[in-house]
Design a protein around this motif. Structure first.
Motif, PDB file in Angstrom:
ATOM      1  N   ALA A  64       0.839  -1.191   0.000  1.00 32.31           N
ATOM      2  CA  ALA A  64       0.000   0.000   0.000  1.00 32.31           C
ATOM      3  C   ALA A  64       0.871   1.237   0.000  1.00 32.31           C
ATOM      4  O   ALA A  64       1.981   1.238   0.536  1.00 32.31           O
ATOM      5  N   GLN A  66       0.428   5.883  -0.580  1.00 30.80           N
ATOM      6  CA  GLN A  66      -0.389   7.023  -0.970  1.00 30.80           C
ATOM      7  C   GLN A  66      -0.115   7.376  -2.427  1.00 30.80           C
ATOM      8  O   GLN A  66       1.005   7.250  -2.910  1.00 30.80           O
ATOM      9  N   SER A  77      -3.495   3.579  -2.775  1.00 34.95           N
ATOM     10  CA  SER A  77      -3.705   2.338  -3.520  1.00 34.95           C
ATOM     11  C   SER A  77      -3.186   1.164  -2.710  1.00 34.95           C
ATOM     12  O   SER A  77      -2.181   1.287  -2.006  1.00 34.95           O
ATOM     13  N   GLY A  78      -3.889   0.042  -2.810  1.00 32.44           N
ATOM     14  CA  GLY A  78      -3.481  -1.139  -2.052  1.00 32.44           C
ATOM     15  C   GLY A  78      -3.546  -2.399  -2.879  1.00 32.44           C
ATOM     16  O   GLY A  78      -4.235  -2.463  -3.908  1.00 32.44           O
ATOM     17  N   LEU A 103      -2.027   2.964   6.483  1.00 30.51           N
ATOM     18  CA  LEU A 103      -2.517   4.072   5.673  1.00 30.51           C
ATOM     19  C   LEU A 103      -3.197   5.136   6.533  1.00 30.51           C
ATOM     20  O   LEU A 103      -3.018   6.335   6.293  1.00 30.51           O
ATOM     21  N   LEU A 111      -9.024   4.360  -0.025  1.00 33.01           N
ATOM     22  CA  LEU A 111      -8.232   3.238  -0.534  1.00 33.01           C
ATOM     23  C   LEU A 111      -8.924   2.644  -1.744  1.00 33.01           C
ATOM     24  O   LEU A 111     -10.149   2.503  -1.772  1.00 33.01           O
ATOM     25  N   LEU A 305     -11.463   5.215   4.405  1.00 31.36           N
ATOM     26  CA  LEU A 305     -10.755   4.566   5.505  1.00 31.36           C
ATOM     27  C   LEU A 305     -11.378   5.001   6.826  1.00 31.36           C
ATOM     28  O   LEU A 305     -11.546   6.187   7.081  1.00 31.36           O
TER      29      LEU A 305
END
Length: 305
Positions: A64, A66, A77-78, A103, A111, A305
């Motif tokens: 993950a 940013q 993104s993950g 995150l 996310l 999140l």
């Protein structure tokens, strides 16, 4: 099954590639590319890469960071990959929980990530409150018979083709930054710093400067196609293609992509892969014209999140 989660090490790249090829065989991944990607992420991205082990074997990967090439701050993104034979044992959940904690601590508030289009993956995402928003089509092209490619359209007056190796990286960056900002995306890629692009794209070990192609009109680079090569498997990935707005509709995207494929084939590449958002109809039409055929689908899921 007892699971342990730890930070990734450089020598885990081989396991990462094996797992990636098993879960998403239509993606082109190399150990050198993976290690370069881990090293080249800027500090502001707050990259986290974790591995899940069971009895000393890596059975899952979590990653993950940013999003940094955007003016839309807070987006992240993950990625969670689990060996299909080890699903249902809590591996993905353990990695996902660690990713969320990281995150949130880094300041991200959203996310998103791509999920393989199968029932089990869809249920996994929906159980975590994630929402499906976009589809990504993966396509494959056989390059063994290069003569099967359609004849490239004639170039407009004043235009010529060149490899990336023959032009300055600043010129390619300007076109890619402008064209990528126009692509359909949940988070606009509208802030692509040159120094980061130079490290992450131009200097990446998989970037083939000889096969990657640009169109030059009256001395200005106006269209590009990026080729990322895995010579160990004789495969390439289309890392991106685009044309400046004022030069679209002249066949330049077809010309640069066709030339890039022919150059790759001449260097021993036998298979090409690419992906496109289903909303990107113009590029899907170009790839269909080239002979690409669908070979997989991934679904974009995301949430707060």
């Amino acid at each position: 099954m007892e699971i342990s989660v730890r930070p990734v090490r450089a020598d885990d790249a081989a396991a990462y590639v094996r797992l990636r090829r098993k879960v998403t065989p239509y993606r082109v991944t190399t150990e050198a590319a993976v290690r370069h990607g881990w090293r080249s992420e800027p500090d502001v991205a707050a990259l986290l890469v974790l591995v899940a082990e069971a009895r000393g074997e890596i059975v899952g990967i979590g990653q993950a960071s940013q999003d940094t090439w955007t003016s839309d701050r807070g987006a992240a993104s993950g990625l969670v990959m689990v060996d299909p034979e080890r699903r249902g044992a809590g591996v993905g959940g353990a990695l996902y929980g660690a990713i969320l904690d990281h995150l949130r601590a880094s300041g991200a508030d959203r996310l998103r990530g791509w999920a393989v289009d199968d029932a089990e993956s869809v249920r996994w995402c929906e159980r975590r409150g994630l929402t499906h928003t976009r589809d990504l089509r993966f396509s494959r092209l056989d390059l063994v018979d290069i003569d099967a490619l359609p004849e490239a359209p004639p170039l407009p007056a004043g235009a010529a083709l060149a490899s990336w190796a023959e032009v300055e990286p600043t010129a390619v960056h300007q076109v890619e930054a402008a064209a990528t900002a126009d692509e359909p995306n949940e988070v606009a890629v509208d802030a692509m710093p040159y120094d980061e692009w130079l490290t992450e794209i131009w200097e990446a070990p998989e970037t083939d400067l000889d096969a990657s192609t640009v169109a030059v009109v009256d001395g200005t680079v106006v269209s590009y196609a990026l080729v990322e090569a895995d010579r160990s498997t004789h495969r390439i990935w289309s890392g991106g293609a685009g044309t400046l707005r004022e030069y679209r509709g002249r066949g330049l995207a077809k010309a640069v992509k066709s030339a890039a494929l022919r150059r790759a084939a001449a260097a021993g590449i036998t298979t090409a892969y690419t992906s496109n958002d289903e909303a990107n109809r113009p590029m899907l039409e170009v790839n269909t014209w080239l002979g690409y055929r669908p070979c997989g689908t991934e679904l974009l899921y995301g949430g707060r999140l």
